[in-house]
Design a protein around this motif. Structure first.
Motif, mmCIF file in Angstrom:
data_model
loop_
_atom_site.group_PDB
_atom_site.id
_atom_site.type_symbol
_atom_site.label_atom_id
_atom_site.label_comp_id
_atom_site.label_asym_id
_atom_site.label_seq_id
_atom_site.Cartn_x
_atom_site.Cartn_y
_atom_site.Cartn_z
ATOM 1 N N LEU A 1 -43.614 -89.962 -31.641
ATOM 2 C CA LEU A 1 -42.817 -88.806 -32.545
ATOM 3 C C LEU A 1 -41.571 -89.383 -32.488
ATOM 4 O O LEU A 1 -40.872 -88.820 -33.945
ATOM 5 N N TRP A 2 -40.884 -89.616 -31.752
ATOM 6 C CA TRP A 2 -39.391 -89.767 -31.715
ATOM 7 C C TRP A 2 -39.229 -90.794 -32.676
ATOM 8 O O TRP A 2 -38.442 -91.001 -33.962
ATOM 9 N N CYS A 3 -40.067 -92.032 -32.654
ATOM 10 C CA CYS A 3 -40.048 -93.103 -33.638
ATOM 11 C C CYS A 3 -40.317 -92.614 -35.110
ATOM 12 O O CYS A 3 -39.734 -92.822 -36.119
ATOM 13 N N ARG A 4 -41.360 -91.730 -35.305
ATOM 14 C CA ARG A 4 -41.665 -91.299 -36.720
ATOM 15 C C ARG A 4 -40.661 -90.387 -37.242
ATOM 16 O O ARG A 4 -40.342 -90.557 -38.414
ATOM 17 N N GLY B 1 -50.775 -87.104 -40.008
ATOM 18 C CA GLY B 1 -49.719 -86.018 -39.987
ATOM 19 C C GLY B 1 -49.346 -85.595 -38.738
ATOM 20 O O GLY B 1 -50.419 -85.786 -37.555
ATOM 21 N N THR B 2 -48.302 -85.100 -38.405
ATOM 22 C CA THR B 2 -48.082 -84.566 -37.031
ATOM 23 C C THR B 2 -48.864 -83.356 -36.900
ATOM 24 O O THR B 2 -49.382 -83.326 -35.567
ATOM 25 N N SER C 1 -39.265 -85.627 -42.947
ATOM 26 C CA SER C 1 -40.556 -84.908 -42.365
ATOM 27 C C SER C 1 -41.794 -85.261 -42.850
ATOM 28 O O SER C 1 -41.786 -85.767 -43.989
ATOM 29 N N ASP C 2 -42.994 -84.681 -42.415
ATOM 30 C CA ASP C 2 -44.027 -84.445 -42.976
ATOM 31 C C ASP C 2 -44.323 -84.073 -44.549
ATOM 32 O O ASP C 2 -45.088 -84.619 -45.406
ATOM 33 N N ASP D 1 -40.534 -79.418 -40.063
ATOM 34 C CA ASP D 1 -39.621 -78.638 -40.895
ATOM 35 C C ASP D 1 -39.307 -77.119 -40.117
ATOM 36 O O ASP D 1 -38.986 -76.176 -40.620
ATOM 37 N N ILE D 2 -39.398 -77.211 -38.816
ATOM 38 C CA ILE D 2 -38.930 -76.282 -38.014
ATOM 39 C C ILE D 2 -37.322 -76.189 -37.411
ATOM 40 O O ILE D 2 -37.034 -77.166 -36.970
#
Length: 491
Positions: free
Chosen positions: A408-411, A478-479, A417-418, A313-314
């Motif tokens: 990360l692109w797939c997620r 999580g990320t 978002s997380d 969420d940045i």
């Protein structure tokens, strides 16, 4: 009290901004440029503005051209202010505005007859373009795609072109028929070997309808390679208001950018060119080392931080770089997997270049956004990230970090978002990527089936294993935790 930007108000704008030292009304067009967006106006147009300010080459002004609805909006807004643009250059220590005037017109958008007539004008000696990485009709391996519907349509009706490349061919054909020297075609997009790619698309399209003409183009038209660089965010209400508040200038579509800029080119201009070496453009025998350095380290770096930042969420790029996990992730990825396979660049330290990139990413004044970096990944991943993956696999080296970028692109394309916030996509392939990303939560291989994106990479079992493990870890941990595991060499 603000000044509405126009030729008649330049003297008023001069109270807060630098204005041209030349008379814009005495310029004449020598370049037709497709894609008059922010980057063009902050880069190529700035170099020409600098050159015109020296009193030289006033017959090399820009005439804009476009075929998209967004081009019409740009034409309307710039025409209302006599094709002037305010460019705000922002560094950590200063902010300065300048009004630029190297553009003298924008042709009627999508009007093939008007555009072809301009291209056939002997005064036009360069046709340049910034049409984004996705505008060249190429596949994941960088090869021309003759089966694209737009290409097929232009091949079937070459006298009624609708693509940039069809229009360029029509202009070249008109010049050939009138025995006018062909113009040089100059790509200003972030594509490896952008001159070669442009030539392959132009000649590939011509070959579909007229092989003899395609051969003539190949033999007679120059397509110099180039490397372009300047971080230039999109313009929104924030930028328009800042310009009005801080500089008192009312500009319909200003450009905010960093202070740094770079342009490296091959000197292949048979019809002539402006003396851009006088204002900092580097002309070199081989652009490839500079180009590869920039695309892998800078553009690859942008692609690497975009998706973890979005998942956390940045919103702003500098905020992403201030996040300790993201900044450390980028540094480790660059130093261990990307930079080691970038070939040497003349008179350049790759480590120093990365330090420069890091400082540029950290610039808080730019206001560059994560949504901008995250857009159009289906075109950017195959050009900025996956080539590094391919090179490392060929050398038998690990790709733990690069596989994590792909995961990360797939997620990201799973759509939230997380924290559960919805993600808004900006990608021509968004619908199918979203569906595949959701399926990949249980079957990671489902995301790797897009040959036009992953190409041969998806055939590597090592990559598939690394990708699957990274993606499953992202869903489970999580990320932030996944980034930490990568940094701890525990992923």
């Amino acid at each position: 009290m603000t000044v509405k930007l126009s030729l008649s108000t330049l003297s008023d704008a001069a109270k807060t901004a630098t204005i041209p030292a030349y008379d814009p009304q005495k310029l004449s067009g020598g370049i037709v440029h497709f894609g008059v967006g922010n980057f063009h106006r902050a880069h190529q147009a700035i170099y020409l503005d600098d050159l015109f300010n020296t009193g030289a080459d006033h017959d090399w002004a820009i005439i804009g051209a476009g075929i998209l609805p967004s081009d019409q909006a740009m034409r309307d807004k710039l025409a209302a202010q006599d094709f002037l643009t305010t460019v705000v250059e922002q560094d950590n220590n200063k902010t300065a505005a300048r009004v630029t005037a190297p553009m003298v017109d924008i042709l009627p958008v999508g009007d093939a007859s008007a555009i072809i007539a301009a291209l056939a004008d002997p005064k036009i000696r360069i046709v340049s373009m910034t049409i984004t990485e996705g505008g060249y009709f190429i596949d994941a391996e960088g090869h021309f795609n003759p089966n694209h519907p737009a290409i097929q349509a232009d091949a079937a009706s070459p006298d009624q072109p609708k693509t940039v490349f069809g229009l360029i061919l029509a202009g070249l054909k008109a010049r050939r028929d009138k025995e006018i020297q062909p113009f040089t075609v100059m790509s200003c997009d972030n594509i490896p070997g952008n001159g070669h790619v442009t030539e392959n698309t132009v000649c590939g399209l011509a070959k579909l309808s007229d092989p003899a003409f395609a051969a003539w183009v190949h033999e007679n038209v120059a397509f110099p390679n180039s490397m372009v660089d300047r971080i230039t965010p999109a313009t929104g209400k924030r930028e328009i208001d800042l310009l009005a508040t801080e500089f008192g200038i009312d500009d319909n579509w200003p450009v905010f950018c960093e202070e740094f800029k770079q342009w490296v080119m091959e000197d292949k201009f048979p019809a002539g060119r402006p003396a851009l070496e006088k204002v900092g453009v580097q002309f070199v025998p081989d652009v490839a080392p500079y180009e590869l350095m920039k695309i892998r380290i800078l553009n690859g770096g942008h692609a690497a931080i975009a998706y973890p930042a979005a998942l956390l969420d940045i919103h702003f790029v500098h905020e992403a770089m201030e996040h300790p996990l993201i900044r450390a992730f980028l540094a480790k990825l660059e130093k261990e997997e990307i930079i080691p396979i970038v070939p040497p660049v003349p008179n350049t330290s790759l480590e120093d270049y990365y330090q420069l990139i890091e400082r540029r990413f950290l610039n808080p004044k730019i206001g560059d956004t994560i949504p901008r970096l995250a857009q159009d990944g289906s075109n950017r991943q195959p050009k900025f990230i996956l080539p590094s993956t391919v090179d490392r696999l060929r050398q038998g080296q690990d790709i733990k970090g690069l596989s994590l970028v792909s995961a990360l692109w797939c997620r990201y394309f799973a759509g939230t978002s997380d924290s559960g916030k919805p993600i808004t996509f900006n990608d021509a392939s968004a619908e199918k990527l979203h569906a595949a990303a959701l399926q990949a939560k249980d079957d990671p291989a489902a995301f790797l089936g897009f040959d036009e994106i992953f190409g041969a990479v998806s055939g590597s079992q090592h990559f598939r294993d690394r990708f699957a493990h990274a993606l499953q870890t992202l869903w489970r941990e999580g990320t932030a935790r996944t980034l930490q595991l990568y940094l701890d060499d525990a992923l």
